[in-house]
Every structure is written in C-alpha cells, then in structure tokens.
Design a protein around this motif. Sequence first.
Motif, short mmCIF file in Angstrom:
data_model
loop_
_atom_site.label_atom_id
_atom_site.label_comp_id
_atom_site.label_asym_id
_atom_site.label_seq_id
_atom_site.Cartn_x
_atom_site.Cartn_y
_atom_site.Cartn_z
N GLU A 77 0.82 -1.21 0.00
CA GLU A 77 0.00 0.00 0.00
C GLU A 77 0.86 1.26 0.00
O GLU A 77 0.56 2.22 -0.71
CB GLU A 77 -0.94 0.01 1.20
CG GLU A 77 -2.10 -0.94 1.07
CD GLU A 77 -2.99 -0.97 2.31
OE1 GLU A 77 -2.83 -0.09 3.20
OE2 GLU A 77 -3.84 -1.86 2.38
N ALA A 78 1.92 1.27 0.81
CA ALA A 78 2.79 2.46 0.87
C ALA A 78 3.41 2.71 -0.49
O ALA A 78 3.46 3.85 -0.96
CB ALA A 78 3.87 2.28 1.93
N PHE A 79 3.89 1.67 -1.14
CA PHE A 79 4.51 1.84 -2.46
C PHE A 79 3.51 2.42 -3.44
O PHE A 79 3.78 3.42 -4.10
CB PHE A 79 5.05 0.51 -2.98
CG PHE A 79 5.76 0.64 -4.30
CD1 PHE A 79 7.11 0.93 -4.34
CD2 PHE A 79 5.07 0.51 -5.50
CE1 PHE A 79 7.76 1.07 -5.56
CE2 PHE A 79 5.71 0.65 -6.71
CZ PHE A 79 7.06 0.93 -6.76
N LYS B 291 2.52 6.55 -11.01
CA LYS B 291 2.02 5.20 -11.29
C LYS B 291 2.83 4.46 -12.35
O LYS B 291 2.30 3.72 -13.17
CB LYS B 291 0.53 5.24 -11.70
CG LYS B 291 -0.36 5.92 -10.68
CD LYS B 291 -0.34 5.22 -9.36
CE LYS B 291 -1.21 5.93 -8.34
NZ LYS B 291 -0.77 5.74 -6.98
N ASP B 292 4.18 4.64 -12.30
CA ASP B 292 5.05 3.94 -13.24
C ASP B 292 5.68 2.69 -12.64
O ASP B 292 6.57 2.08 -13.22
CB ASP B 292 6.14 4.88 -13.77
CG ASP B 292 7.07 5.39 -12.67
OD1 ASP B 292 6.81 5.12 -11.47
OD2 ASP B 292 8.05 6.08 -13.01
N LEU B 293 5.22 2.32 -11.43
CA LEU B 293 5.70 1.15 -10.70
C LEU B 293 7.17 1.29 -10.29
O LEU B 293 7.86 0.31 -10.07
CB LEU B 293 5.46 -0.15 -11.47
CG LEU B 293 3.99 -0.44 -11.79
CD1 LEU B 293 3.87 -1.73 -12.58
CD2 LEU B 293 3.17 -0.50 -10.52
N TYR C 20 13.41 9.48 -5.32
CA TYR C 20 13.87 9.89 -4.00
C TYR C 20 12.72 10.39 -3.12
O TYR C 20 12.55 9.93 -1.99
CB TYR C 20 14.95 10.98 -4.14
CG TYR C 20 15.27 11.65 -2.83
CD1 TYR C 20 16.20 11.08 -1.96
CD2 TYR C 20 14.63 12.82 -2.44
CE1 TYR C 20 16.48 11.67 -0.74
CE2 TYR C 20 14.91 13.42 -1.22
CZ TYR C 20 15.84 12.84 -0.37
OH TYR C 20 16.10 13.42 0.84
N HIS C 21 11.94 11.34 -3.62
CA HIS C 21 10.88 11.96 -2.82
C HIS C 21 9.79 10.95 -2.47
O HIS C 21 9.29 10.92 -1.35
CB HIS C 21 10.30 13.18 -3.54
CG HIS C 21 11.32 14.24 -3.80
ND1 HIS C 21 11.85 15.03 -2.81
CD2 HIS C 21 11.97 14.60 -4.94
CE1 HIS C 21 12.76 15.84 -3.32
NE2 HIS C 21 12.85 15.60 -4.61
N GLU C 22 9.41 10.14 -3.46
CA GLU C 22 8.37 9.13 -3.21
C GLU C 22 8.87 8.09 -2.21
O GLU C 22 8.11 7.65 -1.33
CB GLU C 22 7.99 8.45 -4.54
CG GLU C 22 7.30 9.40 -5.52
CD GLU C 22 7.22 8.85 -6.94
OE1 GLU C 22 6.28 9.25 -7.66
OE2 GLU C 22 8.08 8.05 -7.34
N LEU C 23 10.14 7.70 -2.32
CA LEU C 23 10.73 6.74 -1.39
C LEU C 23 10.74 7.30 0.03
O LEU C 23 10.38 6.62 0.99
CB LEU C 23 12.15 6.36 -1.82
CG LEU C 23 12.93 5.45 -0.88
CD1 LEU C 23 12.21 4.12 -0.68
CD2 LEU C 23 14.34 5.22 -1.43
N LYS C 24 11.13 8.56 0.15
CA LYS C 24 11.21 9.19 1.47
C LYS C 24 9.85 9.17 2.19
O LYS C 24 9.77 8.77 3.35
CB LYS C 24 11.73 10.62 1.33
CG LYS C 24 11.97 11.32 2.65
CD LYS C 24 12.61 12.68 2.43
CE LYS C 24 12.81 13.42 3.70
NZ LYS C 24 14.02 13.05 4.43
#
Length: 192
Positions: A48-50, A57-59, A63-67
């Motif tokens: 869900e977090a991913f 939505k490119d799977l 950096y920012h999305e990971l953080k």
Amino acid sequence: MATFGTSTNQQRGDFQRAERERERIERENREREEQNQLSEEQKEEIKEAFHLFDLDKDLKIDYHELKVAMKALGFELPKSEIISILQTHGAPSEPPNPNVPHHPRLLLSFRDFQSVMTQRILARDPREEILRAFELFDEGGKGKINLNDLRRVARELGEGLEEEELAAMIEEFDMDSDGAINREEFLEICMQ
C-alpha cells in the motif's frame, strides 16, 4: 592457438554469467525467505505504501516518493541514507525523449522496495516500536499515559469507549497504583 584463447575466454565468460545467475537466484531465495517472515498485514502495508506514493504510477519510486513511503511505514531516514538505498538498489530512469539531454534519476522498483522494507522491518527492535507508540499516547511527554490521554486517543481513532471502560483499562494495567500507565507498564502490556 588463437582458438584455444578464444575458447578459454568464452569459458570464463560462461562461468561469470553462470556465477551471476547463481547469485541472483540466491538473492531471490533470501528475499523470498525474508518475505515469509512478515505477517500478511506487514506485506500489505509495504504494498500500500509503495502504490500510494508512486505518484506517477510507473511502478517505480524516486527519492521523494521513497522518502514519504518509508516515513509512512515508520522509517524517517536522513537524506544520505535514502540516497544510499537508491544507489545500492535503484536503477537510472529512462530518458523520456532520446533526442533531449537527460539527467537520470535513480528509481526503485516495487520488488526492490519490498526487499529493502522487509529487511528494515525485520531488523526493528520491538521495544523501540512499542516506546514509539507510547509517545503517541503520552501527550506532553509526561512519561505516563493518563485517562485524558486515553480519552484523546480513543476520540482520534473514532472509538466510542465509555469513560468507565477507559478508567478500567488504566486500572487493570496500572501496577504502581498512581492512576496512569508508565513506560514499563506499557511495555509489559504490549510484550505479553
């Protein structure tokens, strides 16, 4: 003689390819074993977090999305650690247009995110997690959870608990009879 050298080089190349494949299979087996140590709920939280923070939505996440995905899972890391994760596990982004200069960013696939988060979740100290939860209850950092704290958390969670039920919770777990639950009492409750 050139044929012999070519054959040896080809054998060396075949051996290196076979060795890389063996390492890949071992890594995938380790990841699968680690995944099996997580509860279904933990696996679902990672997924869900991913997907929640994969904004384009490119799977893959940058950096920012990971953080923010890691923060949502309870891991607030400094910039240097996030970059290190991307350098170790990430892959460079593809240029959107091959004719335009491109500064590749490092992206993490879902599989790699799942692997990194599994390792981190399994490495968590349960006492540390419980104490972090204690801090959420203990408004003002008093070192104790009192009736007002329980009332506030119940309200925030939308739990319709009666005053008597909240008081009974405190009473049941308050071992030193001071009308509140301290850190050690909270740890004892959660570690049972």
